[in-house]
Design a protein around this motif. Structure first.
Motif, PDB file in Angstrom:
ATOM      1  N   ASP A   1      39.811  50.137  31.641  1.00 20.13           N
ATOM      2  CA  ASP A   1      38.503  50.609  31.161  1.00 20.13           C
ATOM      3  C   ASP A   1      37.501  49.466  31.056  1.00 20.13           C
ATOM      4  O   ASP A   1      36.342  49.604  31.452  1.00 20.13           O
TER       5      ASP A   1
ATOM      6  N   ASN B   1      33.991  46.230  44.800  1.00 17.00           N
ATOM      7  CA  ASN B   1      33.247  47.235  44.047  1.00 17.00           C
ATOM      8  C   ASN B   1      33.211  46.801  42.587  1.00 17.00           C
ATOM      9  O   ASN B   1      34.048  47.217  41.773  1.00 17.00           O
ATOM     10  N   SER B   2      32.253  45.969  42.243  1.00 20.84           N
ATOM     11  CA  SER B   2      32.179  45.422  40.883  1.00 20.84           C
ATOM     12  C   SER B   2      31.886  46.505  39.837  1.00 20.84           C
ATOM     13  O   SER B   2      32.178  46.318  38.649  1.00 20.84           O
ATOM     14  N   SER B   3      31.339  47.651  40.264  1.00 23.42           N
ATOM     15  CA  SER B   3      31.069  48.735  39.325  1.00 23.42           C
ATOM     16  C   SER B   3      32.351  49.239  38.665  1.00 23.42           C
ATOM     17  O   SER B   3      32.335  49.669  37.500  1.00 23.42           O
ATOM     18  N   TYR B   4      33.449  49.193  39.397  1.00 25.57           N
ATOM     19  CA  TYR B   4      34.735  49.625  38.846  1.00 25.57           C
ATOM     20  C   TYR B   4      35.107  48.794  37.623  1.00 25.57           C
ATOM     21  O   TYR B   4      35.792  49.277  36.714  1.00 25.57           O
TER      22      TYR B   4
ATOM     23  N   LYS C   1      46.438  53.875  33.943  1.00 24.99           N
ATOM     24  CA  LYS C   1      45.205  53.977  34.729  1.00 24.99           C
ATOM     25  C   LYS C   1      45.179  52.982  35.891  1.00 24.99           C
ATOM     26  O   LYS C   1      44.356  53.121  36.799  1.00 24.99           O
TER      27      LYS C   1
ATOM     28  N   GLN D   1      42.402  54.337  46.730  1.00 26.83           N
ATOM     29  CA  GLN D   1      42.501  53.169  45.855  1.00 26.83           C
ATOM     30  C   GLN D   1      41.726  51.985  46.441  1.00 26.83           C
ATOM     31  O   GLN D   1      41.071  51.231  45.702  1.00 26.83           O
TER      32      GLN D   1
ATOM     33  N   THR E   1      38.238  52.530  45.703  1.00 28.26           N
ATOM     34  CA  THR E   1      37.947  52.253  44.302  1.00 28.26           C
ATOM     35  C   THR E   1      37.664  50.774  44.086  1.00 28.26           C
ATOM     36  O   THR E   1      36.745  50.406  43.336  1.00 28.26           O
ATOM     37  N   LEU E   2      38.427  49.941  44.767  1.00 26.29           N
ATOM     38  CA  LEU E   2      38.298  48.493  44.574  1.00 26.29           C
ATOM     39  C   LEU E   2      37.202  47.873  45.424  1.00 26.29           C
ATOM     40  O   LEU E   2      36.639  46.837  45.051  1.00 26.29           O
TER      41      LEU E   2
ATOM     42  N   ARG F   1      33.618  48.345  47.978  1.00 27.47           N
ATOM     43  CA  ARG F   1      32.508  49.157  48.480  1.00 27.47           C
ATOM     44  C   ARG F   1      32.686  49.432  49.959  1.00 27.47           C
ATOM     45  O   ARG F   1      32.391  50.523  50.451  1.00 27.47           O
TER      46      ARG F   1
END
Length: 494
Positions: free
Chosen positions: A117, A341-344, A365, A406, A409-410, A412
């Motif tokens: 998180d 993907n730094s937003s993750y 998670k 996955q 997710t990591l 972009r």
């Protein structure tokens, strides 16, 4: 006593002194199965002990270096196996010096610990600020942990002095007993969690800091044995280094220095052909094109002999030799060239993402163990780490292959993904036994050391121990094996 009687006595005494220093005729041929860091350093040390007239033959079915390996991305090589070496790893330091290799230039980086998180700890540019943050969240856990690790390392460093004086051990238990007494033995049988709790370290520190380190270094939780945990914690201390051009160069250079004959083939069986004072062993091998066999006086097995890791069979031995219990841990290494993907991780603007390495805690998670931006094995003077908004080369450790979702997710987007499935190190369970070193009179097993702790230097230490052990047993220098109270004995010798 008559003059002739004195002369006889003097002659007998002198003869006894001479005989005490005689050595047997050296072995004609030595076989080493495996050309990783263990097998390569075994060849190096065996050559030092037995001299230049012994034939040393190294069997390797894959690439020299074993789990010291690289992959190529855009013409540059990147480490995917053992990637860091501790500054107190004296054998590796000596190899680099003697073989004319160089330390790789370090590139600064910051790390953080992610729980699925948010980050539970973030490293800054200020060391004192980091210490304050650690103290504020975990109390004196870090100080207690450092004192514990340093005490263990200080005692373990005795092995270099023992080996410099030619002393060897017939089992890993004997070695640990000589280095740290029953306490070291206990550290291989109790979990790191239990041990640290007794030191007054909080469960939060264990769950976040210690677990993050054991996950990145061994892909396992803080339930691993305490000795392995101490090695893992030493693996994130300051001053870590690597070899310019790749750590695997140490292996190839050692084999060249040892003038070893490297045979690229698969060993299928080892059998006892002739028993007696000096047994003779047959090694059979095969590859796609041909098979064959040869005979050896000494064999060093420097590849895992456990279920799922070996197809070598043994015959003619009493009692029979079979694979050992226990499993090796599957670790998937994915080298991804792409945009993180730094937003993750809670940073919508990639330009503001400050971390090169992200460790993780145990959480349902999370599908990864760690992710890090890695540098090539050759670093030029003007090299700079990629900015967070740029495409970089990332190394992801995970227990299973990453699915496309996955990866999305990591990252972009990404240009390439290279996946390596390692049987990387033992699946540690407290209470598991350590395999023997001596399998037969002149058959030695090197990789059992991994069940004490798996590390580059541990393999080098095991290799030198086997070289010393094989030499002393071959020449019946039994006073050099399993000697008690070596700490005080060596002080007396000095």
């Amino acid at each position: 006593m008559a003059v002739s009687g004195w002369l006889t006595l003097v002659f007998l005494l002198n003869t006894k002194v001479i005989l005490c220093h005689l050595v047997e005729a050296p072995p004609k041929k030595i076989a080493i199965i495996g050309a990783g860091v263990g097998g390569s350093s075994a060849a190096y040390f065996l050559r030092q002990k037995f001299g230049h007239n012994v034939g040393i033959y190294v069997y390797e079915k894959g690439a020299i270096g074993g789990r010291l390996a690289t992959v190529t991305v855009n013409g540059q090589q990147y480490e995917i196996g053992g990637s860091v070496i501790h500054p107190l790893n004296l054998h590796m330091q000596e190899f680099v010096k003697q073989l004319g290799l160089k330390h790789r230039k370090g590139v600064p980086e910051k790390a953080a610990i992610f729980n699925g998180d948010h980050f539970v700890f973030e490293e800054t540019d200020w060391y004192l600020q980091d210490l304050f943050k650690l103290w504020w969240r975990y109390g004196f856990g870090l100080l207690r942990l450092q004192m514990w690790v340093e005490e263990i390392m200080e005692k373990f460093m005795r092995i270099y002095k023992y080996q410099a004086h030619g002393y060897a051990f017939s089992t890993m238990e004997e070695m640990l007993q000589s280095l740290g007494g029953e306490r070291f033995i206990n550290l291989t049988q109790r979990s790191v969690t239990e041990t640290l709790q007794e030191l007054g370290i909080t469960q939060r520190f264990i769950d976040e800091i210690v677990t993050a380190v054991t996950r990145v270094n061994y892909g396992q939780s803080a339930s691993i044995p305490a000795f392995v945990g101490a090695v893992a914690m030493a693996g994130v201390q300051s001053g870590l280094w690597a070899v310019e051009g790749g750590n695997k160069l140490v292996c190839s250079q050692m084999l060249e220095s040892a003038k070893a004959h490297v045979i690229h083939t698969t060993v299928t069986s080892i059998s006892l052909q002739q028993s007696g004072d000096k047994p003779l062993y047959q090694v059979k091998y095969e590859n796609e094109n041909e098979g064959g066999y040869d005979f050896y006086d000494i064999i060093v097995i420097a590849t895992p002999l456990h279920h799922e890791t070996t197809n070598i069979t043994f015959s003619g031995f009493t009692p029979p030799l079979t694979p050992f219990a226990g499993q090796y841990k599957h670790i998937i290494v994915s080298v991804v060239h792409g945009y993180l993907n730094s937003s993750y991780f809670g940073f919508p603007d990639p330009k503001l993402f400050p971390f090169a390495t992200i460790l993780t805690v145990e959480s349902p998670k999370l599908f990864m163990l760690s992710i890090g931006s890695i540098c090539p094995v050759n670093i030029t003077a003007n090299y700079r780490r990629k900015q967070p908004q740029e495409a970089a080369v990332w190394k992801v450790f995970s227990p299973k292959p990453l699915a496309k979702e996955q990866l999305k997710t990591l990252f972009r987007s990404y240009y390439s993904v290279q996946v390596t499935d390692w049987l990387a190190y033992p699946q540690y369970n407290s209470g598991k036994g350590i395999p023997p070193i001596i399998l037969h009179d002149n058959v030695y097993y090197l990789n059992g050391v991994e069940w004490t702790a798996s590390a580059i230097e541990m393999s080098a230490i095991a290799a030198k121990n086997i070289a010393l052990l094989a030499y002393s047993r071959w020449n019946q220098h039994l006073d050099m094996i399993d000697q008690k109270d070596l700490v005080h004995k060596i002080k007396t010798e000095l």
